[in-house]
Enzyme design. Structure first.
Site: not given
Ligand SMILES: *Cc1c(COP(=O)(O)O)cnc(C)c1O
Length: 379
Positions: A46, A98, A170, A195
């Site tokens: 961890r 999001y 983000d 993504k």
């Molecule tokens: C998918 C997404 C998240 C969350 O990410 P996960 O990997 O699904 O937990 C946060 N911000 C944006 C812009 C996203 O597209």
């Protein structure tokens, strides 16, 4: 080192034991100690893992940061940032976040005494009245999901630093190929590596990158203490994905541009949301902080009904109807029923998420095939 080299070589070195070019998958929970408390480097999985560590260094390298941290999902990474705060603290964020971030803020952290202000930040001056002595963090996304609003990162950073606030961006939609928030003044960059960074729709993963050592130490403490780490197999997959990030993004952008223009000229299409159009309200900001405009596009139909949108997404063959984005394959989504279903219709429509809105994550397939698929669905 330029970005297109960093994705492959940045802070990455062949393995010392056998020269393996890709970091081995160290599938272990613990590490042998020579005598009590004397470790080679790692004590427990961890707290640290060499495969995860290789990925964390790569995150830092591609975002022009100093320190990277990898998490079991994007929302786990956001969760770690929010744990820097204490009850009574306030956060300013956007009104078209999001959905999972919105849920984490309102359904978890509000209960722990943190206050959130959801503000339209396409116009930065909107945030000024919300800054007070309890404000600690500004959290933004740009481009936003699914309306592709653009927020001026340099301007927000200037205001944040005038008031001694942390700015977190983000960067999931843009990726460091298009936009490097730390260079524009942000303190923390966050990724859903699920993504574009992973890029192959085969893992769930999150990341943070910072430059400040004290901030990195606090976030590492939270990562280890809260424990939302990612495993070595997923770390390996993300490392492999990042090696082709620049090549994939180039094609996402080319295909995105072609499709945005095709849709704009289509007689059945009403509005197309894509920051590359000169008449996008913040096109000039997108041009100044992004190197290209990406492969995320939203559009509405002139018929403007739920049925018209359903009809199109069901007829698409190459665009798979699915949540998520940023993989090599093209996806279509219906925000009002899928990602934004939890938001009441009236609220949703205030920010532009109409029933006829369709969101596309344009993949890296052949441009003509993708346009033909849209043509047969629209006609
Ligand atoms: C998918 C997404 C998240 C969350 O990410 P996960 O990997 O699904 O937990 C946060 N911000 C944006 C812009 C996203 O597209």
């Amino acid at each position: 080192m330029k970005f297109n080299t960093k994705t492959i070589h940045g802070k990455q070195h062949p393995d010392k034991a056998y020269g393996a070019v890709m970091p081995p998958i160290y599938q272990t929970s613990t590490y042998a100690q020579n005598s009590p408390g004397k470790t080679l480097k790692y004590a427990y999985g961890r707290s640290g893992n060499p495969t995860r560590h290789a990925l964390e260094n790569t995150f830092a390298s591609i975002e022009n940061g100093e320190y990277g941290l990898a998490f079991g999902s994007g929302v786990a990474a956001i969760d770690a940032v929010l744990k820097l705060l204490s009850p009574g603290d306030e956060v300013i964020t956007t009104n078209d976040l999001y959905g999972g971030t919105y849920r984490l803020f309102t359904k978890i952290f509000e209960d722990f005494g943190i206050k959130f202000h959801f503000v339209g930040l396409a116009n930065i001056s909107n945030m000024i009245p919300f800054i007070n002595e309890n404000t600690k963090l500004i959290w933004i996304e740009t481009p936003t999901n699914p309306m592709m609003n653009i927020i001026d990162i340099r301007e927000v950073a200037a205001i944040a630093h005038d008031h001694n606030l942390l700015l977190a961006v983000d960067n999931t939609f843009a990726t460091p190929y298009l936009q490097q928030p730390l260079d524009l003044g942000a303190d923390i960059v966050m990724h859903s590596a699920t993504k574009y960074l992973g890029g192959h729709s085969d893992l769930i993963m999150g990341g943070l990158v910072v430059r400040d050592k004290a901030l990195a130490d606090r976030l590492y403490f939270i990562q280890n203490a809260s424990g939302a780490i990612c495993g070595p197999q997923d770390s390996f997959l993300a490392l492999r994905g990042i090696k082709t990030l620049h090549v994939r993004m180039q094609r996402h952008c080319e295909n995105g541009k072609a499709i945005a223009h095709y849709l704009k000229d289509h007689p059945k299409v009403d509005k197309v949301y894509w920051p590359g159009f000169e008449d996008h309200p913040n096109h000039h900001i997108a041009k100044s902080q992004m190197s290209d405009f990406g492969g995320m596009i939203s559009f509405t139909t002139k018929e403007d009904t739920l049925a018209s949108a359903y009809d199109i997404v069901k007829k698409l063959k190459l665009f798979t109807l699915a949540e998520s984005l940023g993989g090599v394959e093209s996806l279509a989504g219906h925000p009002a029923t899928m990602t934004h279903a939890a938001i009441p219709k009236a609220e949703r429509e205030k920010i532009g998420v109409k029933d006829s809105l369709i969101r596309l994550s344009v993949g890296i397939e052949d441009e003509e095939d993708l346009i033909n698929d849209l043509r047969q669905a629209l006609d």
